[in-house]
Write a protein that holds these residues in place. Structure first.
Motif, PDB file in Angstrom:
ATOM      1  N   GLU A   1       0.830  -1.204   0.000  1.00 18.63           N
ATOM      2  CA  GLU A   1       0.000   0.000   0.000  1.00 18.63           C
ATOM      3  C   GLU A   1       0.867   1.256   0.000  1.00 18.63           C
ATOM      4  N   ALA A   2       1.966   1.228   0.734  1.00 18.89           N
ATOM      5  CA  ALA A   2       2.871   2.375   0.766  1.00 18.89           C
ATOM      6  C   ALA A   2       3.491   2.613  -0.613  1.00 18.89           C
ATOM      7  N   PHE A   3       3.888   1.534  -1.290  1.00 19.80           N
ATOM      8  CA  PHE A   3       4.444   1.678  -2.630  1.00 19.80           C
ATOM      9  C   PHE A   3       3.366   2.194  -3.587  1.00 19.80           C
ATOM     10  N   ALA A   4       2.146   1.679  -3.455  1.00 23.52           N
ATOM     11  CA  ALA A   4       1.048   2.121  -4.314  1.00 23.52           C
ATOM     12  C   ALA A   4       0.809   3.622  -4.156  1.00 23.52           C
ATOM     13  N   GLU A   5       0.869   4.113  -2.943  1.00 20.67           N
ATOM     14  CA  GLU A   5       0.672   5.547  -2.699  1.00 20.67           C
ATOM     15  C   GLU A   5       1.784   6.363  -3.361  1.00 20.67           C
ATOM     16  N   LYS A   6       3.011   5.895  -3.263  1.00 18.88           N
ATOM     17  CA  LYS A   6       4.142   6.566  -3.910  1.00 18.88           C
ATOM     18  C   LYS A   6       3.966   6.563  -5.432  1.00 18.88           C
ATOM     19  N   LEU A   7       3.533   5.432  -5.970  1.00 15.48           N
ATOM     20  CA  LEU A   7       3.323   5.305  -7.412  1.00 15.48           C
ATOM     21  C   LEU A   7       2.184   6.215  -7.874  1.00 15.48           C
ATOM     22  N   HIS A   8       1.123   6.338  -7.073  1.00 14.76           N
ATOM     23  CA  HIS A   8       0.046   7.296  -7.380  1.00 14.76           C
ATOM     24  C   HIS A   8       0.624   8.695  -7.552  1.00 14.76           C
ATOM     25  N   GLY A   9       1.519   9.083  -6.662  1.00 18.89           N
ATOM     26  CA  GLY A   9       2.143  10.404  -6.732  1.00 18.89           C
ATOM     27  C   GLY A   9       2.916  10.600  -8.022  1.00 18.89           C
ATOM     28  N   PHE A  10       3.711   9.594  -8.405  1.00 20.75           N
ATOM     29  CA  PHE A  10       4.458   9.672  -9.672  1.00 20.75           C
ATOM     30  C   PHE A  10       3.505   9.797 -10.850  1.00 20.75           C
ATOM     31  N   LEU A  11       2.429   8.991 -10.860  1.00 22.44           N
ATOM     32  CA  LEU A  11       1.477   9.037 -11.974  1.00 22.44           C
ATOM     33  C   LEU A  11       0.834  10.420 -12.088  1.00 22.44           C
ATOM     34  N   LYS A  12       0.429  11.004 -10.966  1.00 22.26           N
ATOM     35  CA  LYS A  12      -0.196  12.326 -10.987  1.00 22.26           C
ATOM     36  C   LYS A  12       0.756  13.372 -11.571  1.00 22.26           C
ATOM     37  N   ILE A  13       1.990  13.358 -11.097  1.00 30.10           N
ATOM     38  CA  ILE A  13       2.986  14.317 -11.587  1.00 30.10           C
ATOM     39  C   ILE A  13       3.223  14.114 -13.076  1.00 30.10           C
ATOM     40  N   ASN A  14       3.419  12.871 -13.490  1.00 27.35           N
ATOM     41  CA  ASN A  14       3.711  12.587 -14.895  1.00 27.35           C
ATOM     42  C   ASN A  14       2.528  12.925 -15.798  1.00 27.35           C
ATOM     43  N   LEU A  15       1.317  12.606 -15.368  1.00 28.03           N
ATOM     44  CA  LEU A  15       0.147  12.963 -16.171  1.00 28.03           C
ATOM     45  C   LEU A  15       0.075  14.478 -16.366  1.00 28.03           C
ATOM     46  N   ASP A  16       0.375  15.240 -15.340  1.00 25.22           N
ATOM     47  CA  ASP A  16       0.333  16.688 -15.459  1.00 25.22           C
ATOM     48  C   ASP A  16       1.429  17.196 -16.392  1.00 25.22           C
ATOM     49  N   LEU A  17       2.622  16.622 -16.305  1.00 24.56           N
ATOM     50  CA  LEU A  17       3.703  17.024 -17.213  1.00 24.56           C
ATOM     51  C   LEU A  17       3.358  16.690 -18.662  1.00 24.56           C
ATOM     52  N   PHE A  18       2.777  15.521 -18.896  1.00 24.46           N
ATOM     53  CA  PHE A  18       2.354  15.158 -20.254  1.00 24.46           C
ATOM     54  C   PHE A  18       1.200  16.042 -20.719  1.00 24.46           C
ATOM     55  N   ARG A  19       0.301  16.423 -19.807  1.00 22.41           N
ATOM     56  CA  ARG A  19      -0.798  17.326 -20.154  1.00 22.41           C
ATOM     57  C   ARG A  19      -0.230  18.632 -20.685  1.00 22.41           C
ATOM     58  N   LYS A  20       0.721  19.200 -19.956  1.00 21.12           N
ATOM     59  CA  LYS A  20       1.322  20.474 -20.371  1.00 21.12           C
ATOM     60  C   LYS A  20       2.010  20.334 -21.720  1.00 21.12           C
ATOM     61  N   ALA A  21       2.752  19.248 -21.942  1.00 18.91           N
ATOM     62  CA  ALA A  21       3.448  19.040 -23.202  1.00 18.91           C
ATOM     63  C   ALA A  21       2.470  18.894 -24.362  1.00 18.91           C
ATOM     64  N   ALA A  22       1.392  18.147 -24.155  1.00 18.91           N
ATOM     65  CA  ALA A  22       0.410  17.925 -25.213  1.00 18.91           C
ATOM     66  C   ALA A  22      -0.347  19.217 -25.528  1.00 18.91           C
ATOM     67  N   GLU A  23      -0.696  19.979 -24.504  1.00 17.26           N
ATOM     68  CA  GLU A  23      -1.414  21.231 -24.722  1.00 17.26           C
ATOM     69  C   GLU A  23      -0.539  22.237 -25.460  1.00 17.26           C
ATOM     70  N   GLU A  24       0.759  22.277 -25.110  1.00 12.36           N
ATOM     71  CA  GLU A  24       1.692  23.156 -25.823  1.00 12.36           C
ATOM     72  C   GLU A  24       1.828  22.734 -27.293  1.00 12.36           C
ATOM     73  N   LYS A  25       1.938  21.436 -27.504  1.00 10.31           N
ATOM     74  CA  LYS A  25       2.054  20.922 -28.874  1.00 10.31           C
ATOM     75  C   LYS A  25       0.776  21.212 -29.652  1.00 10.31           C
ATOM     76  N   GLY A  26      -0.375  21.026 -29.019  1.00 10.52           N
ATOM     77  CA  GLY A  26      -1.646  21.300 -29.669  1.00 10.52           C
ATOM     78  C   GLY A  26      -1.804  22.778 -30.026  1.00 10.52           C
ATOM     79  N   ALA A  27      -1.302  23.675 -29.174  1.00  9.96           N
ATOM     80  CA  ALA A  27      -1.402  25.108 -29.433  1.00  9.96           C
ATOM     81  C   ALA A  27      -0.518  25.522 -30.603  1.00  9.96           C
ATOM     82  N   ARG A  28       0.593  24.787 -30.819  1.00 11.50           N
ATOM     83  CA  ARG A  28       1.507  25.101 -31.921  1.00 11.50           C
ATOM     84  C   ARG A  28       0.987  24.561 -33.257  1.00 11.50           C
ATOM     85  N   ALA A  29       0.094  23.574 -33.185  1.00  8.22           N
ATOM     86  CA  ALA A  29      -0.377  22.923 -34.427  1.00  8.22           C
ATOM     87  C   ALA A  29      -1.377  23.781 -35.177  1.00  8.22           C
TER      88      ALA A  29
END
Length: 149
Positions: free
Chosen positions: A121-149
């Motif tokens: 459960e402790a590892f799962a909580e840590k992994l949740h944190g990584f997923l949230k951060i990474n999803l947000d970073l990918f969101r920003k990258a995709a939105e920037e790419k979409g704005a340039r298209a």
């Protein structure tokens, strides 16, 4: 154990999927990724290794992804991160009104099945944190790419 996180991105599905599918661009999206080598890619099967910077030193994972553009990326890590005997994942992409919802799911098993109570459960909580951060970073990258298209 299986966990998942979901985020909506203000960009079309093809743009969002493309940012996730392009492993060569992950070093630009994720600050802890220090290197990616794509060993094989035929448009559907993708074999790679990725080195990630961690507090205890660099970790290299190896895996295979099955690319089902633009709806899914399935991951099997043949060399999972330290401390895990198994790690698989799935990213799913759905579009509505020009916005894309991404769900990132991970299945994992700790290396030592005799770990103390609560370790998974402790590892799962840590992994949740990584997923949230990474999803947000990918969101920003995709939105920037979409704005340039």
């Amino acid at each position: 154990m299986r966990i998942s996180e979901t985020m909506t991105v203000g960009a079309p599905i093809e743009t969002v999927y493309g940012v996730y599918a392009d492993l060569d661009g992950w070093c630009d999206v994720l600050p802890d990724v220090v290197g990616v080598d794509v060993h094989y890619m035929d448009g559907y099967n993708q074999e790679f290794s990725m080195t990630v910077e961690r507090p205890g030193g660099n970790e290299t994972v190896r895996g295979v992804r099955y690319c089902r553009a633009p709806y899914e990326l399935e991951l099997v890590q043949t060399t999972p991160p330290p401390g895990l005997s198994r790690m698989t994942g799935l990213w799913t992409f759905t579009e509505r009104d020009g916005r894309t919802t991404v769900t990132a799911a991970r299945d994992f098993r700790l290396l030592d099945e005799n770990t103390p109570a609560g370790a998974e459960e402790a590892f799962a909580e840590k992994l949740h944190g990584f997923l949230k951060i990474n999803l947000d970073l990918f969101r920003k990258a995709a939105e920037e790419k979409g704005a340039r298209a």
